[in-house]
Scaffold this active site. Structure first.
Site, PDB file in Angstrom:
ATOM      1  N   GLY A 101       0.834  -1.037   0.091  1.00 15.20           N
ATOM      2  CA  GLY A 101      -0.224  -0.054  -0.074  1.00 15.20           C
ATOM      3  C   GLY A 101       0.776   1.324  -0.089  1.00 15.20           C
ATOM      4  O   GLY A 101      -0.209   2.096  -0.402  1.00 15.20           O
ATOM      5  N   GLU A 143       3.779   4.171   5.358  1.00 13.61           N
ATOM      6  CA  GLU A 143       3.132   3.374   6.118  1.00 13.61           C
ATOM      7  C   GLU A 143       1.599   3.783   5.255  1.00 13.61           C
ATOM      8  O   GLU A 143       1.702   5.618   5.535  1.00 13.61           O
ATOM      9  CB  GLU A 143       2.180   3.309   7.406  1.00 13.61           C
ATOM     10  CG  GLU A 143       1.425   2.652   7.654  1.00 13.61           C
ATOM     11  CD  GLU A 143       1.524   0.712   7.010  1.00 13.61           C
ATOM     12  OE1 GLU A 143       0.625   0.777   5.505  1.00 13.61           O
ATOM     13  OE2 GLU A 143       0.860   0.323   7.968  1.00 13.61           O
ATOM     14  N   ASP A 144       0.284   3.062   3.931  1.00 11.84           N
ATOM     15  CA  ASP A 144      -0.420   4.104   3.908  1.00 11.84           C
ATOM     16  C   ASP A 144      -0.920   4.563   5.126  1.00 11.84           C
ATOM     17  O   ASP A 144      -1.693   5.880   4.609  1.00 11.84           O
ATOM     18  CB  ASP A 144      -1.067   3.028   2.322  1.00 11.84           C
ATOM     19  CG  ASP A 144      -1.582   1.902   3.474  1.00 11.84           C
ATOM     20  OD1 ASP A 144      -1.346   1.145   4.044  1.00 11.84           O
ATOM     21  OD2 ASP A 144      -1.948   0.794   2.762  1.00 11.84           O
ATOM     22  N   ASP A 194      -4.840   1.929  10.476  1.00 12.06           N
ATOM     23  CA  ASP A 194      -6.347   2.213  11.171  1.00 12.06           C
ATOM     24  C   ASP A 194      -6.400   2.144  12.580  1.00 12.06           C
ATOM     25  O   ASP A 194      -6.336   2.826  13.308  1.00 12.06           O
ATOM     26  CB  ASP A 194      -6.797   1.052  10.201  1.00 12.06           C
ATOM     27  CG  ASP A 194      -7.872   1.012  11.098  1.00 12.06           C
ATOM     28  OD1 ASP A 194      -9.099   1.455  10.503  1.00 12.06           O
ATOM     29  OD2 ASP A 194      -8.627  -0.595  10.306  1.00 12.06           O
ATOM     30  N   LYS A 207      -5.856   7.353  10.197  1.00 15.30           N
ATOM     31  CA  LYS A 207      -8.190   7.142  10.536  1.00 15.30           C
ATOM     32  C   LYS A 207      -7.930   7.270  12.382  1.00 15.30           C
ATOM     33  O   LYS A 207      -8.360   6.531  12.942  1.00 15.30           O
ATOM     34  CB  LYS A 207      -8.189   5.523  10.145  1.00 15.30           C
ATOM     35  CG  LYS A 207      -8.080   5.180   8.616  1.00 15.30           C
ATOM     36  CD  LYS A 207      -9.328   4.484   8.940  1.00 15.30           C
ATOM     37  CE  LYS A 207      -9.921   3.973   7.393  1.00 15.30           C
ATOM     38  NZ  LYS A 207      -9.563   2.972   7.101  1.00 15.30           N
ATOM     39  N   PHE A 264     -13.691   3.445   3.778  1.00 17.36           N
ATOM     40  CA  PHE A 264     -13.019   2.354   3.068  1.00 17.36           C
ATOM     41  C   PHE A 264     -11.964   3.039   2.038  1.00 17.36           C
ATOM     42  O   PHE A 264     -12.981   3.521   1.284  1.00 17.36           O
ATOM     43  CB  PHE A 264     -13.178   1.536   3.074  1.00 17.36           C
ATOM     44  CG  PHE A 264     -11.926  -0.354   2.755  1.00 17.36           C
ATOM     45  CD1 PHE A 264     -11.383  -0.838   3.825  1.00 17.36           C
ATOM     46  CD2 PHE A 264     -11.729   0.070   1.274  1.00 17.36           C
ATOM     47  CE1 PHE A 264     -10.578  -1.170   3.628  1.00 17.36           C
ATOM     48  CE2 PHE A 264     -10.584  -1.282   1.291  1.00 17.36           C
ATOM     49  CZ  PHE A 264      -9.952  -1.793   2.850  1.00 17.36           C
ATOM     50  N   VAL A 265     -10.904   3.335   1.967  1.00 16.93           N
ATOM     51  CA  VAL A 265     -10.140   4.139   1.404  1.00 16.93           C
ATOM     52  C   VAL A 265      -9.648   3.189  -0.128  1.00 16.93           C
ATOM     53  O   VAL A 265      -8.972   2.431   0.957  1.00 16.93           O
ATOM     54  CB  VAL A 265      -9.408   5.343   1.626  1.00 16.93           C
ATOM     55  CG1 VAL A 265     -10.348   5.622   2.717  1.00 16.93           C
ATOM     56  CG2 VAL A 265      -8.470   4.726   2.574  1.00 16.93           C
ATOM     57  N   ASP A 282      -5.756  -0.234  -1.945  1.00 24.45           N
ATOM     58  CA  ASP A 282      -6.270  -1.649  -2.847  1.00 24.45           C
ATOM     59  C   ASP A 282      -7.469  -2.005  -1.990  1.00 24.45           C
ATOM     60  O   ASP A 282      -7.604  -1.808  -0.704  1.00 24.45           O
ATOM     61  CB  ASP A 282      -5.336  -2.906  -2.931  1.00 24.45           C
ATOM     62  CG  ASP A 282      -5.733  -3.496  -1.660  1.00 24.45           C
ATOM     63  OD1 ASP A 282      -5.062  -3.202  -0.474  1.00 24.45           O
ATOM     64  OD2 ASP A 282      -5.953  -4.684  -1.983  1.00 24.45           O
ATOM     65  N   ARG A 304      -5.491   0.001  -6.857  1.00 23.75           N
ATOM     66  CA  ARG A 304      -4.150   0.732  -6.328  1.00 23.75           C
ATOM     67  C   ARG A 304      -3.185   1.712  -7.155  1.00 23.75           C
ATOM     68  O   ARG A 304      -3.055   2.726  -6.906  1.00 23.75           O
ATOM     69  CB  ARG A 304      -2.621  -0.093  -6.794  1.00 23.75           C
ATOM     70  CG  ARG A 304      -3.189  -1.145  -5.119  1.00 23.75           C
ATOM     71  CD  ARG A 304      -1.945  -2.049  -4.913  1.00 23.75           C
ATOM     72  NE  ARG A 304      -2.475  -3.106  -4.289  1.00 23.75           N
ATOM     73  CZ  ARG A 304      -2.701  -3.132  -2.555  1.00 23.75           C
ATOM     74  NH1 ARG A 304      -1.894  -2.267  -1.966  1.00 23.75           N
ATOM     75  NH2 ARG A 304      -2.177  -4.216  -2.233  1.00 23.75           N
TER      76      ARG A 304
HETATM   77  P1  IMP Z   1      -4.191  -1.702  11.396  1.00 23.42           P
HETATM   78  O1  IMP Z   1      -3.008  -2.252  11.387  1.00 23.42           O
HETATM   79  O2  IMP Z   1      -6.362  -1.427  12.051  1.00 23.42           O
HETATM   80  O3  IMP Z   1      -3.954   0.436  11.513  1.00 23.42           O
HETATM   81  O4  IMP Z   1      -4.050  -1.495   9.356  1.00 23.42           O
HETATM   82  C1  IMP Z   1      -3.321  -0.998   8.786  1.00 23.42           C
HETATM   83  C2  IMP Z   1      -3.226  -1.628   7.466  1.00 23.42           C
HETATM   84  O5  IMP Z   1      -4.960  -1.695   7.259  1.00 23.42           O
HETATM   85  C3  IMP Z   1      -3.023  -0.307   6.602  1.00 23.42           C
HETATM   86  O6  IMP Z   1      -1.995  -1.031   5.550  1.00 23.42           O
HETATM   87  C4  IMP Z   1      -3.490  -0.587   5.483  1.00 23.42           C
HETATM   88  O7  IMP Z   1      -3.546  -1.842   4.737  1.00 23.42           O
HETATM   89  C5  IMP Z   1      -5.141  -1.870   5.627  1.00 23.42           C
HETATM   90  N1  IMP Z   1      -6.213  -0.655   5.561  1.00 23.42           N
HETATM   91  C6  IMP Z   1      -6.866  -0.008   6.532  1.00 23.42           C
HETATM   92  N2  IMP Z   1      -7.961   0.865   7.270  1.00 23.42           N
HETATM   93  C7  IMP Z   1      -7.590   0.468   4.655  1.00 23.42           C
HETATM   94  C8  IMP Z   1      -8.524   1.093   4.373  1.00 23.42           C
HETATM   95  O8  IMP Z   1      -9.168   1.884   4.205  1.00 23.42           O
HETATM   96  N3  IMP Z   1      -7.965   1.236   3.312  1.00 23.42           N
HETATM   97  C9  IMP Z   1      -7.063   0.220   2.687  1.00 23.42           C
HETATM   98  N4  IMP Z   1      -6.368  -0.505   3.029  1.00 23.42           N
HETATM   99  C10 IMP Z   1      -7.096  -0.262   4.548  1.00 23.42           C
END
Ligand code: IMP
Length: 192
Positions: A57, A111-112, A115, A143, A165-166, A172, A178
């Site tokens: 990502g 990081e992208d 969340d 987020k 959800f982006v 992706d 992507r």
């Molecule tokens: P976390 O571990 O919950 O913080 O998740 C982080 C990862 O979840 C990111 O690196 C993304 O790969 C994926 N992710 C979370 N939200 C989204 C979204 O809205 N779109 C795409 N990928 C997401």
């Protein structure tokens, strides 16, 4: 500027190409100032900061960010996967490791999206155990309201309050979208 109609799967464009480019230039400038002038670079051997791109990502973001940072940087790639189920919330696994050691390096994780926070926390812990000189985190999207564990973020492109959800600009859904040049909210009916 984003030309043409958005992809039919996109409910709304949240950040267009111009907005993304502007914000990345600001972030890159801030990173350059911090590492060049504010003493954030502490590698005893004086090597350039190492951007750690989280595949897949953050690939597009890292490529654009690196080219706007006004100082030499290196980059390496790492890939993780997360399991999302009730029995193991936040379980993260390393899929592809870095190619080189990071001991003594100034490491900036790119990081992208942050969340829940589990992925970045896992990476921070894993990389910290390898004794970098410094370890910081840069995310394109934060987020904020979705956080389940506290995380420290040093550079954040766009805080996102909205529950969306982006996709696009590297991000992706099931490996799709992507290559959209903008960041958009995916229509729920395209998620299955
Ligand atoms: P976390 O571990 O919950 O913080 O998740 C982080 C990862 O979840 C990111 O690196 C993304 O790969 C994926 N992710 C979370 N939200 C989204 C979204 O809205 N779109 C795409 N990928 C997401």
């Amino acid at each position: 500027m984003t030309t043409g109609a958005p992809d039919p799967a996109i409910a709304e464009i949240l950040f267009d190409e111009e907005t993304i480019a502007r914000r990345i230039a600001e972030l890159a400038g801030e990173i350059g100032t911090d590492y060049m002038e504010r003493g954030y670079a502490s590698d005893p051997e004086g090597r350039p900061p190492l951007l750690v791109c989280i595949l897949r990502g953050a690939l597009v973001f890292t490529a654009d960010l690196a080219r706007k940072i006004p100082m030499p940087v290196e980059y390496d790639l790492i890939s993780v996967s997360s399991y999302r189920n009730r029995s193991a919330p936040g379980a993260v696994r390393l899929v592809r490791d870095l190619e080189r050691p990071i001991a003594g390096r100034d490491v900036l994780i790119v990081e992208d999206i942050i969340d829940t926070g589990y992925t970045i926390e896992y990476l921070r812990r894993t990389l910290k155990a390898r004794s970098p000189a410094s370890l910081r985190v840069c995310t394109l999207i934060d987020k904020v309201p979705r956080r389940e564990i506290p995380v420290e973020i040093d550079y954040a492109g766009f805080p996102l309050e909205k529950d969306a959800f982006v996709v696009g600009y590297g991000m992706d859904y099931a490996e799709l979208y992507r290559n959209l040049p903008y960041i958009g909210a995916l229509k729920p009916e395209y998620m299955r």
